[in-house]
Design a protein around this motif. Sequence first.
Motif, short mmCIF file in Angstrom:
data_model
loop_
_atom_site.label_atom_id
_atom_site.label_comp_id
_atom_site.label_asym_id
_atom_site.label_seq_id
_atom_site.Cartn_x
_atom_site.Cartn_y
_atom_site.Cartn_z
N TYR A 1 1.58 -8.29 2.21
CA TYR A 1 0.42 -8.69 1.41
C TYR A 1 0.16 -7.68 0.29
O TYR A 1 -0.09 -8.06 -0.85
N LEU A 2 0.21 -6.39 0.64
CA LEU A 2 -0.02 -5.37 -0.38
C LEU A 2 1.06 -5.43 -1.47
O LEU A 2 0.75 -5.31 -2.67
N PHE A 3 2.31 -5.61 -1.08
CA PHE A 3 3.36 -5.69 -2.10
C PHE A 3 3.20 -6.92 -2.97
O PHE A 3 3.47 -6.89 -4.17
N ALA A 4 2.74 -8.02 -2.38
CA ALA A 4 2.52 -9.22 -3.17
C ALA A 4 1.43 -9.00 -4.21
O ALA A 4 1.53 -9.46 -5.36
N CYS A 5 0.35 -8.28 -3.83
CA CYS A 5 -0.70 -7.96 -4.79
C CYS A 5 -0.18 -7.06 -5.90
O CYS A 5 -0.50 -7.24 -7.09
N GLN A 6 0.62 -6.08 -5.52
CA GLN A 6 1.20 -5.19 -6.53
C GLN A 6 2.14 -5.97 -7.48
O GLN A 6 2.12 -5.75 -8.70
N SER A 7 2.93 -6.85 -6.94
CA SER A 7 3.84 -7.64 -7.77
C SER A 7 3.08 -8.53 -8.73
O SER A 7 3.47 -8.70 -9.89
N ARG A 8 1.95 -9.12 -8.23
CA ARG A 8 1.17 -9.97 -9.12
C ARG A 8 0.66 -9.19 -10.32
O ARG A 8 0.70 -9.67 -11.47
#
Length: 1316
Positions: free
Chosen positions: A354-361
Amino acid sequence: MASNEDGVFDRWEVINRKIKIDLGSYQKIPSSAISTAQMANYLAQFQTIKNSCDRIVAAVEDVSDLWPTVKELFEQHQPLKRAVLTNKTRNPVLVENLPVEFILTTDARLRSRFPHEQYLYWFREPYATIVLVTCEDLDEFKNILKPRLKLIVQNDEKEWFIVFVSKAHPSNDQATKNAKKVYAKLEVDFSSKKRERCCKLDIHGPDANFWEDLELKITECIRNTLERRVQFYEDEIRKLTEQRFMPIWNFCNFFILKESLAFIFEIAHLHEDALREYDELELCYLETGSFPTPVSLSSISVALTIHVNMPGKQREFGGFDSEDDQAALLKPGSKPLTQMVHDDSFREFDFRQYLFACQSRLLFKLNRPFEVSSRGYSFVISFAKALTFHESVLPFCLREVWVLTACLALLDATASHHHDGVVAPDIEKEFYRLQGDLYSLSRLKFMRLGYLIGYGTDIEKSPLNSACLSMLPWPKPAVWPSLPPDASSEVLEKEKTLLQATSRTKHFGIQRKPLPLEPSVLLRVANRRRASLSTGNISEIFDGRPGFTEGSGLEASPRTPSSLKVQAAPMSRTNSSPGNFESPLDRPMRLAEIFVAAEHALRLTISDHDLLKTLSSVQDFEHKYLNLTKGAAENYHRSWWKRHGVVLDGEIAAVCFKHGKYDLAANSYEKVCALYAGERWQDLLAEVLPNLAECQKILNDQAGYMSSCVRLLSLDKSLFSSKERQAFQSEVVNIAHSEMKNPVPLDVSSLITFSGNTGPPLQLSDGDPGNLSVTVWSGFPDDITLDSLSLTLVATNNTDEGGQALKSSAATVLKPGRNTITFDLPPQKPGSYVLGVVTGQIGRLRFRSHSFSKGGPGETDDFMSYEKPTRPILKVAKPRALVDLSAAVSSALLINEAQWIGVIVRPINYSLKGAILHIDTGPGLKIEDSYGIEMESYMETDCDAGATKAEVSVEDSHVSPKRDSEVLNLCEGKIVFSEWASNVSSILWVPVRALSEKLARGSSSVTPLKQDILEGMRTVALKLEFGVHHNQIFERTIAAHFTDPFDVTTRVANKCNDGTLVLQVMLHSLVKANLIVLDAWLDLQDGFVHGKSDGRPTSTFFPLVVSPGSRAAVVFSISIEKTMPSGKDLQLPESILNIKYEIHGDRAAGAHNPVDAADHSVADAERRDLVFKSAIVLQRPVLDPCLTVGFLPLPSDGLRVGKLITMQWRVERLKELKGSESVEKQHDEVLYEVNANSENWMIAGRKRGYVSLSEEQGSRVVISILCVPLVAGYVRPPQLGLPNVEEANVSSNPPGPHLVCVLPPLLSSSYCVPVK
């Protein structure tokens, strides 16, 4: 707002009322007091609100019911074009196109919020309040509107400003004036010097300035609100961080605050600050958790200094939900936060994604797909380690499936967001390198899955696949999947496939052990991890088959022994669980059963239908495998790592070859072979090159096939057996002698090398041919016949010019190892030469080699090196004198006599062995053929005027051990040198005779005759051909001076009373030899008679010796004949002097005894005497002249250099010409001629001409000539002569030559300086 939006926020109101807690009480509640269900409720409400708020909210306080009128205008000017906000570090940041949502304060979304909810979810509260007012009456403003506005703006926490809307029409002047008065009063009451809080919107007028002003005021409100809220969240986060060591500390609380702050930055389009918050949140999560394995933090660019070591129970990992096999790296909303929470924290499997997805966004919003790819690859590697640690409790092969789906998701997302040319070239190449790494990783995991289900026989056992898969560990589940009860038919089908699978035989019959595709034997690993197998030995594991060994079949590995002699240790059950089994000891699974069991287990693990389809059949597997390989290769080709792309091209080629696409396979194999050859990876090249050769043979590419065979021969001998190498050579020879249309050029530099022989380079002179020996090393396993062989030499001083090719005379047979080849060397230009290239031909094969060998040790025959030598193999000296021909004698020789001419031959550091000398005499000179040419050694002396010591050969000082003289015969004008004279200086004595029919003439002592040197000059042309092939030619013409022995001068010494004249004849020696006068007599001309003697001299002191250069005199007595005969009776017009003499001289010094006179074989009586004859002119005295010439006196002031003067002569006729026959009749004209020395005089008038002179006696004429003296001193003046009148008829005054004095020139005043 629309009714749908109101309905959504009504549901929010219901959710919000369930939470009755302010921020202070929220922090004081201990974690033990909050259950997992309560925390899930908080997170659900938080995530719902966050998902519904995607932009900044500006509240609209509509005091005068103006919003329906101006709403459309406000929304048309959205988003804010250029908003300057403040980031977390209080630095201004320009935000372009910032969206703002306008909501009325009476809207349910703002009315229903309680104060404590406003603080807890403060990020959704309005960032600005816009007060809309209008008024046209000043009293109404003071009494009604102003108090109401005071109540609205009294809250200091709100950021507000007032928009005054003027409805007055421009045509209504009164209404316009009232509106201006009201707005002026509004500004006075609500604006200040520090801040302008009012702006005016004229509905019916121009509004360009208003919208710019409105944007500035909204931006200012948003900036101030943002700073205040960021400060609030930072303070709260700091307080929560200080309590991290307390038992009540809860990570979920920290997460809500931290993500709220990140969300504030995100909706304000401050994506850098939002990304930093997520990075710090990830770091905090990793540091506060209990992780048994180290976690890589390379993806986090900004670190938060939080060092927390929370004791307690281990955090739950997760990964058991459905579709957890599909990576959620780019989908933050794939799973709600309520499913991630566990106690007071989150499950690692879900939360880190989830954290990596937020960073990628955020990174995609920042247009940085390269960083997403970079962080993603590091995250996949790091997360795969965590999956490995928890692999025993996770579903079967979840790690491989998750890594595969994660890489594919990253590839799709980053490729869609990346655009070429947007970033710097270096970053772009690095991006494609990361894309290639992701493709390679997904390809590797996909191959592992395919191998587990039995597709290993369809995977190319290449070095790349072997290196990757042999280092990739097998899955390590707690229990290896069991075989389903209804899978017997699948097992039989799989076993049939395994039995039918046969490895492809390599071309040329090359035998190679297959490369392994597994880290260890799968059969052993799978059976050890079976729950029901607790004990047993190796034979049980392999189904009790005595013939089955680890190194056989599909699991062949070079690291395992071929036979098993050691009993296996009891297998551990540490990672086993009881499971369902029929007996305490189940039968070990066979390989086909392991494949089927793994396939069924993967169907339960994999939830992606597309991925399951790719594993459902061999064709789908190969299609997916090929796509992944192509993707990796294409991206590597566009990055820095082009070599990786070339290696992967080889894997593509293997698939193309398998399916019969030989042309595509050959193109890819050529790239791979070029890479391996360039890097000198011969072991890898030996694996791929036979495949390329097989493709070329199938495609009938004879040139390429021959090249591949030669390259196979060029590889290290240890890589192939002797039989295989002989097969390579046989293919080369057969194709070379086949009927090919065109010759095939080929480079065999790695197979045939060459070098010069050891020792100094070959030394040659300019123009000399020679023989050059070259050592050639052959890498062929057997003898090979070369139809032709050529060697090119390259000059070191000018490498641009192509070298000259040396060709062997016949076919050459090269043996394996060292060979010595001799080439005929034609003459080369001066300079140093090194070996260039070796070319040759074998049938239709034209080979070329440019590899140089160092010249290995003498005892090694197969030494080969590829290092270019710097030592020259040939040195051709610059053009220089190799020999010198010169005359041995410079003094005069006797004319008309046989004399020896000496020719000195000096070799200058060069051999004259077999030299031929051509002798050609010039006019007036002939060679006495009856005598031989004498050749003798020549010793230099100090007095020699020939070559210097440096030019003379060093062998000149040595005496030939055999002989030093010889008589040579002249044949057709040439002679051949003897061998003894090849290296020493020698002298040739050639007998010649200078011919001259002219009689020597004596001169008077008054007017001596000048000797003409050129009359006695004779030339001899010499042409020397020498060298090994007589290629060197030296030509020279030498001059020889021939002269008479004496120069005769006469004068009348005395006149006796009786008329007798004493004639003195002086003899001057002209040769460097002693002349012995034996006798002399005088034959007088008509008009003179002898005196008392008979023509002999009066003195008889004979023999008279005349030394070289000295003078001698002989006296004769003569008298004038009284009766002069007429012209018809004249017999001797001139007197003849006869001198009988001998000469004693050395031929090495000059004149000498003639060759025929010195011949000892002739008797003394037969020897002829040497007689010298000279004509003497005796003139009778002028007794009765006809004309007289007188020199008139010069001016009294004398003669000076450079001064023009007049020379005058007077010609007078003494008697008439009538009856006189001694003077030619000229009538009345006389020819005159002025003779003067051009060095002393410059004549300005005519030197020759006619003057009129009467024939009468006593007639006179004066001849005048202008002239200028050129030198000072006593000089002879010009003389006047009468060419057509005999000297006996002319009387001159003065009678003989006289001198005049010429003074120096006067000084010029232009060059004088007066002396004071």
